[in-house]
Design an enzyme around this catalytic site. Structure first.
Site, PDB file in Angstrom:
ATOM      1  N   ASP A   6      42.680  48.339  36.008  1.00  0.00           N
ATOM      2  CA  ASP A   6      41.322  48.856  35.813  1.00  0.00           C
ATOM      3  C   ASP A   6      41.077  49.374  34.397  1.00  0.00           C
ATOM      4  OD1 ASP A   6      40.867  48.298  38.503  1.00  0.00           O
ATOM      5  OD2 ASP A   6      41.565  50.285  39.115  1.00  0.00           O
ATOM      6  N   LYS A  11      39.822  44.971  31.720  1.00  0.00           N
ATOM      7  CA  LYS A  11      40.240  43.613  31.356  1.00  0.00           C
ATOM      8  C   LYS A  11      39.095  42.622  31.510  1.00  0.00           C
ATOM      9  CE  LYS A  11      43.474  43.854  34.471  1.00  0.00           C
ATOM     10  NZ  LYS A  11      43.396  45.281  34.825  1.00  0.00           N
ATOM     11  N   GLY A  57      40.020  43.665  40.745  1.00  0.00           N
ATOM     12  CA  GLY A  57      38.569  43.875  40.779  1.00  0.00           C
ATOM     13  C   GLY A  57      38.109  44.026  39.354  1.00  0.00           C
ATOM     14  N   HIS A  58      37.380  43.050  38.851  1.00  0.00           N
ATOM     15  CA  HIS A  58      36.974  43.038  37.444  1.00  0.00           C
ATOM     16  C   HIS A  58      35.449  43.086  37.378  1.00  0.00           C
ATOM     17  CE1 HIS A  58      41.019  40.747  36.685  1.00  0.00           C
ATOM     18  NE2 HIS A  58      41.189  41.998  37.032  1.00  0.00           N
ATOM     19  N   GLN A 116      45.891  43.467  37.291  1.00  0.00           N
ATOM     20  CA  GLN A 116      46.692  44.699  37.415  1.00  0.00           C
ATOM     21  C   GLN A 116      47.127  45.185  36.015  1.00  0.00           C
ATOM     22  OE1 GLN A 116      47.800  41.972  39.924  1.00  0.00           O
ATOM     23  NE2 GLN A 116      45.965  42.773  40.865  1.00  0.00           N
TER      24      GLN A 116
END
Ligand code: GDP
Ligand code: IMO
Ligand code: MG
Length: 431
Positions: free
Chosen positions: A15, A18, A42-43, A225
């Site tokens: 988080d 990225k 989750g991006h 990650q």
């Protein structure tokens, strides 16, 4: 000037931003490739007044860059179908001309998700705090040579012996949890249905990538990650089930290690973590609360509140070293605006000794006491800054100190969620 590939990886516990940086870089790349993890990622991308949330699809997809899911990713075909559907509703069309999926990707199946949740629920205080998406169990089956892969979706009639092996393993585990065995008929039916969604994208993507390289195309590898969640180098056992370091880009796509190019570590200007595990600089006070609120630190995938704390230069220096980072993108600098004082952890105390690295044992990791140095904050706003000149002198001092402590130069600085609010200090594609 030689144009290089770029490999983006997370430098902390995920988080770090990225997705935003990959989306920004993607306009200058020809291909964007995911190489590990799955939809535990989750991006979040913000472009104008649109917000896109991606878990499985490479972040290049929104800007229309050819996007590839490499063999190192574990793929939940139903999650893929849903994510493609959600993006389509937002006006992003995803055809086989835009997305390719390695035909060798192992699938995440419903019993992987079940097992992830059953194990977490049974672990009490020892739980890892996973995303419960079946990532760990799917990687276990890959290494255990039981996985059903994307290419199997075109050969469902021939799955018998593989299903025998899967059921022999999982039915025993499920029985231990008081669960019925796998319903083979139902599984084959569901796979048959979802195969239509996946197969049009399935390709030997190693070939696409080799051809792109041969033609001098620029490849952007997108890690998920972060190094501290790496199964070898992270805060084991509170980690994910893949290697998150840059070297994985080679094995997880079918390109050799020389393809990685500039390794860009994405590093948040403070620290966050979601899930269980040690976190030496965690703040459970008003400052931690403030970082969480200003930084909107809620998980994209699970909605869980992220734990927040000061920048930990010990951890990041170690991450940069083990991941072979060339330069960093420092993100969320704006979240620190307006603090009177900012602290940086520069070492650890453990039972009377001073450490310059994170000890290996989980109990020691939980026991280390951070040693801080303090710097004055800056009252000005950095939010939305797009050039170095727009940064207050004290913010620049903070950035320079971080570079020094982590022994790695800054290539980019990010000052808001918006794609264009990014300062280019040195171009990763032209190093
Ligand atoms: P990822 O998993 O590394 O892609 O990061 P996430 O998207 O899960 O979390 C980063 C969050 O911070 C997202 O909501 C981004 O929109 C947001 N973000 C990224 N860069 C910045 C920044 O420089 N400033 C602020 N305020 N938010 C940012
Ligand atoms: P992105 O790509 C932050 C964490 C989970 C848990 C541990 C293991 O958005 O940075 P898993 O479901 O992978 O078995 O969970 O890893 N985790 C993440 N934390 N960002 C992520 O991805 C994460 N992916 C997994 O919270 O602690
Ligand atoms: Mg995330």
């Amino acid at each position: 000037m030689k144009l290089a590939n770029v490999t983006v990886i997370g430098g902390q516990w995920g988080d770090e931003g990225k997705g935003k940086i990959v989306d920004w870089l993607a306009s200058r790349a020809d291909v964007v490739v995911r190489f590990q993890g799955g939809h535990n990622a989750g991006h979040t991308l913000v472009v104008g007044n649109q917000t896109y949330k991606l878990s499985l699809l490479p972040s290049g997809i929104v800007g229309g860059t050819l996007s590839v899911i490499g063999n190192g990713v574990v793929l939940d075909p139903w999650a893929l179908r849903d994510e493609i559907g959600r993006l389509r509703e937002q006006g992003v069309e995803i055809g086989p001309d835009k997305l390719q999926i390695a035909d060798t990707c192992p699938l995440i199946l419903p019993f992987h998700r079940d097992l992830d949740a059953l194990r977490e629920d049974a672990s009490g205080a020892g739980k890892i705090g996973t995303t419960r998406r079946g990532i760990g169990p799917a990687y276990e089956d890959k290494v255990g040579r039981r996985a059903i892969r994307v290419c199997d979706l075109a050969h469902l009639g021939e799955l018998g012996p593989q299903l025998d092996r899967i059921c022999a393993h999982h039915d025993a585990l499920r029985a231990g949890f008081g669960q019925p065995g796998i319903d083979r008929e139902a599984l084959l039916r569901e796979l048959g249905e979802v195969a239509e969604t996946v197969l049009p994208y399935a390709r030997p993507v190693w070939k696409t990538l080799h051809e792109a390289r041969a033609r001098g195309r620029r490849i952007l590898f997108e890690g998920a990650q972060g190094v501290l969640l790496d199964v070898d180098h992270g805060t084991y056992p509170f980690v994910t089930s893949s290697n998150t370091v840059a070297g994985t880009a080679a094995a997880g796509t079918g390109l050799g290690p020389s393809a990685a190019g500039f390794v860009l570590g994405i590093v948040k200007a403070y620290t966050t973590r979601v899930g269980s595990g040690p976190f030496p600089t965690e703040l459970e006070d008003a400052v931690g609360q403030r970082l969480g609120e200003r930084g909107h630190e809620f998980g994209t995938v699970t909605g869980r509140k992220r734990r927040c704390g000061w920048f930990d230069a010990v951890l990041v220096r170690q991450s940069m070293a083990v991941a072979g980072v060339t330069g960093i993108a420092l993100t969320k600098l704006d979240v620190l605006d307006g603090l009177d004082e900012i602290r940086i952890c520069t070492g650890y105390g453990l039972r009377g000794e001073t450490l310059d690295h994170l000890p290996a044992h989980a109990a020691d990791q939980a026991a280390v006491e951070p040693i801080y140095e303090a710097m004055p904050g800056w009252p000005e706003s950095t939010a939305g800054a797009r050039s170095w000149r727009q940064l207050p002198a004290q913010a620049i001092k903070y950035i320079r100190r971080i570079e020094e402590l982590i022994a790695c130069p800054v290539a980019l600085v990010s000052t808001s969620p918006e794609r264009e609010d990014t300062i280019l200090v040195r171009d990763p594609f032209a190093h």
